[in-house]
Write a protein that holds these residues in place. Structure first.
Motif, PDB file in Angstrom:
ATOM      1  N   ARG A  42       0.830  -1.206   0.000  1.00  0.00           N
ATOM      2  CA  ARG A  42       0.000   0.000   0.000  1.00  0.00           C
ATOM      3  C   ARG A  42       0.870   1.264   0.000  1.00  0.00           C
ATOM      4  O   ARG A  42       0.578   2.230  -0.714  1.00  0.00           O
ATOM      5  CB  ARG A  42      -0.928  -0.012   1.210  1.00  0.00           C
ATOM      6  CG  ARG A  42      -1.977  -1.131   1.151  1.00  0.00           C
ATOM      7  CD  ARG A  42      -2.881  -1.130   2.370  1.00  0.00           C
ATOM      8  NE  ARG A  42      -3.745  -2.302   2.348  1.00  0.00           N
ATOM      9  CZ  ARG A  42      -3.740  -3.262   3.274  1.00  0.00           C
ATOM     10  NH1 ARG A  42      -2.918  -3.169   4.307  1.00  0.00           N
ATOM     11  NH2 ARG A  42      -4.546  -4.293   3.177  1.00  0.00           N
ATOM     12  N   TRP A 212      -5.981   7.472   0.437  1.00  0.00           N
ATOM     13  CA  TRP A 212      -6.700   6.235   0.732  1.00  0.00           C
ATOM     14  C   TRP A 212      -5.734   5.081   1.005  1.00  0.00           C
ATOM     15  O   TRP A 212      -5.935   4.294   1.933  1.00  0.00           O
ATOM     16  CB  TRP A 212      -7.635   5.877  -0.427  1.00  0.00           C
ATOM     17  CG  TRP A 212      -8.288   4.531  -0.286  1.00  0.00           C
ATOM     18  CD1 TRP A 212      -8.075   3.414  -1.042  1.00  0.00           C
ATOM     19  CD2 TRP A 212      -9.256   4.139   0.704  1.00  0.00           C
ATOM     20  NE1 TRP A 212      -8.841   2.368  -0.602  1.00  0.00           N
ATOM     21  CE2 TRP A 212      -9.581   2.786   0.475  1.00  0.00           C
ATOM     22  CE3 TRP A 212      -9.871   4.815   1.762  1.00  0.00           C
ATOM     23  CZ2 TRP A 212     -10.489   2.090   1.245  1.00  0.00           C
ATOM     24  CZ3 TRP A 212     -10.789   4.116   2.545  1.00  0.00           C
ATOM     25  CH2 TRP A 212     -11.093   2.778   2.286  1.00  0.00           C
ATOM     26  N   TYR A 215      -4.317   5.536   4.409  1.00  0.00           N
ATOM     27  CA  TYR A 215      -5.344   5.238   5.413  1.00  0.00           C
ATOM     28  C   TYR A 215      -5.412   3.739   5.702  1.00  0.00           C
ATOM     29  O   TYR A 215      -5.701   3.324   6.833  1.00  0.00           O
ATOM     30  CB  TYR A 215      -6.695   5.743   4.925  1.00  0.00           C
ATOM     31  CG  TYR A 215      -7.857   5.382   5.830  1.00  0.00           C
ATOM     32  CD1 TYR A 215      -8.073   6.059   7.027  1.00  0.00           C
ATOM     33  CD2 TYR A 215      -8.730   4.345   5.493  1.00  0.00           C
ATOM     34  CE1 TYR A 215      -9.124   5.721   7.862  1.00  0.00           C
ATOM     35  CE2 TYR A 215      -9.786   4.000   6.323  1.00  0.00           C
ATOM     36  CZ  TYR A 215      -9.984   4.689   7.507  1.00  0.00           C
ATOM     37  OH  TYR A 215     -11.026   4.344   8.322  1.00  0.00           O
ATOM     38  N   ARG A 216      -5.115   2.917   4.689  1.00  0.00           N
ATOM     39  CA  ARG A 216      -5.181   1.474   4.857  1.00  0.00           C
ATOM     40  C   ARG A 216      -3.940   0.885   5.532  1.00  0.00           C
ATOM     41  O   ARG A 216      -3.884  -0.318   5.787  1.00  0.00           O
ATOM     42  CB  ARG A 216      -5.352   0.801   3.488  1.00  0.00           C
ATOM     43  CG  ARG A 216      -6.653   1.154   2.765  1.00  0.00           C
ATOM     44  CD  ARG A 216      -7.858   0.519   3.446  1.00  0.00           C
ATOM     45  NE  ARG A 216      -7.697  -0.912   3.637  1.00  0.00           N
ATOM     46  CZ  ARG A 216      -7.849  -1.840   2.689  1.00  0.00           C
ATOM     47  NH1 ARG A 216      -8.177  -1.462   1.448  1.00  0.00           N
ATOM     48  NH2 ARG A 216      -7.693  -3.119   2.944  1.00  0.00           N
TER      49      ARG A 216
END
Length: 432
Positions: A42, A212, A215-216
């Motif tokens: 990520r 995003w 955020y993960r």
């Protein structure tokens, strides 16, 4: 975010998880093992998106300033306007990254960068045409970037095991270098189609994807011993004392300063394209010169599987800096454009190797409570070195001619790096 795990089995994103051995062609091809770890994947994905999107803004800002003023001097002034905030906030951001949850810091700063890109779009689409506003927004963007970069780099060591740090650094550096090639090309293709303001908007939308992805990520709070740490001037000074007390870290910074300040010849590319390589077409030659080092770095990243087997990280840094200097010397002595580009591409490969192993040394030799500050200094060195080189090479080129300045700088890189390695054995002896 709850990151607890009830099972005692190693998780794919757990740094303790063993990685399968690499065999055959995979031993030298790009080592993608870190991408098997979801958290690192990520972070890497957010870097990949940012690498291209940020280049759209990097092209749009100077283009807009030149359109408004018709002056390259204003374009240069804008570049310097962003340097001071980057230096100040990178140093402070390193201390902040050692005192707060790094995921939270990444969320705040990536959001700030996205909002800044949106403000760039607003001023462009409304036809404000204010250089002062553009420079203020650029300074704000660089301040957010200075806070973001140390936390991003320092987080890697919490997401992958130590033996995968070179591979993780190579993956990150490769997408950043790819962005430096693909981003400007994409910007050049989009401007005639969608217009200049929309480049800012595309960057802002891309940064939403980055937010995003961050955020993960799992929570990355300070370790138990550093929970109460502040982020002030004393903590920044403590970081510099830490560097002075760890010779291998100091030498890793000096190696980059030697390579970039003495041996980065980009300030002389326009003059070389206009004089030495004019028969090939000035614009064509200039484009090739600017693209050659990033292309070489990308090629070096594609063969990063070889890096994971190296254990003498200090010797890898020394060797890559020496090769960089030798390649720059060859570039300065070249009459042929294609030979010059080949030497610059070799320099790009060497720069990739140097970046990978200097990054690995910083992450492995520093303790977690100091990694943010080490990455803050790293960001300043990486950003400031080439700018100092522009001044040095521009002055030397005017005094001695561009080819002599480039070749002389390359020779100095080789001599100074070998002298440092001989005089101080800490870097030669460093291994994992």
């Amino acid at each position: 975010m709850d990151t607890s795990e009830s099972s005692t089995e190693p998780r794919p994103d757990d740094p303790a998880s063993p990685a399968p051995a690499r065999r055959g062609r995979r031993r030298w091809a790009m080592d993608t093992r870190p991408l098997r770890r979801p958290a690192y994947r990520r972070l890497w994905a957010s870097t990949a998106v940012t690498a291209v999107g940020s280049q759209l803004t990097a092209v749009a800002v100077p283009k807009q300033i030149y359109d408004i003023t018709g002056s390259s001097a204003w374009v240069g002034a804008a570049s310097l306007a962003g340097l001071l905030p980057l230096i100040v906030f990178a140093l402070w951001g390193g201390a902040v990254a050692d005192s707060v949850d790094r995921r939270t810091l990444l969320l705040i700063t990536n959001t700030g960068i996205a909002v800044t890109s949106l403000l760039f779009w607003v001023q462009a689409v409304t036809g404000l045409e204010s250089v002062a506003v553009l420079m203020a927004l650029l300074a704000l963007q660089q301040a957010f970037w200075g806070l973001n970069a140390p936390a991003r780099s320092a987080s890697i060591a919490r997401l992958v095991p130590e033996d995968e740090l070179p591979a993780a650094n190579a993956l990150g550096s490769t997408v950043m270098q790819t962005g430096q090639v693909a981003g400007p090309l994409l910007a050049g293709a989009l401007i005639p189609v969608v217009g200049l303001p929309e480049l800012y908007l595309v960057d802002a939308l891309a940064l939403c994807v980055t937010v995003w992805a961050v955020y993960r990520l799992p929570a990355l709070p300070p370790l138990t011993a550093t929970v109460a740490r502040r982020a002030g001037l004393r903590e920044i000074a403590e970081g510099f004392r830490y560097i002075s007390g760890h010779t291998v870290l100091l030498l890793s910074f000096l190696a980059d300063i030697v390579a970039m300040v003495l041996g980065m010849p980009r300030a002389l590319f326009p003059q070389l394209a206009s004089e030495t390589f004019a028969p090939y077409g000035e614009g064509f030659a200039l484009g090739l010169l600017f693209a050659a080092i990033p292309v070489g770095a990308v090629v070096g990243g594609l063969f990063s599987g070889t890096y994971s087997r190296a254990r003498r990280h200090g010797w890898m840094v020394i060797g890559s800096v020496v090769v960089w200097g030798a390649a720059v010397t060859g570039f300065g002595l070249s009459d042929s454009l294609w030979l010059a580009v080949a030497f610059l591409a070799v320099a790009g490969v060497a720069d990739m190797v140097s970046m990978v192993f200097r990054g690995a040394i910083l992450l492995s030799a520093a303790t977690d409570e100091m990694r943010g500050r080490m990455q803050g200094v790293f960001t300043v060195v990486v950003a400031g070195g080439p700018r100092l080189a522009d001044v040095l090479h521009g002055t030397a080129g005017s005094a001695f001619g561009p080819r002599a300045a480039v070749a002389g700088g390359g020779i100095l890189v080789v001599v100074v790096m070998l002298a440092l390695a001989a005089a101080v054995p800490a870097l030669r002896r460093h291994r994992v």
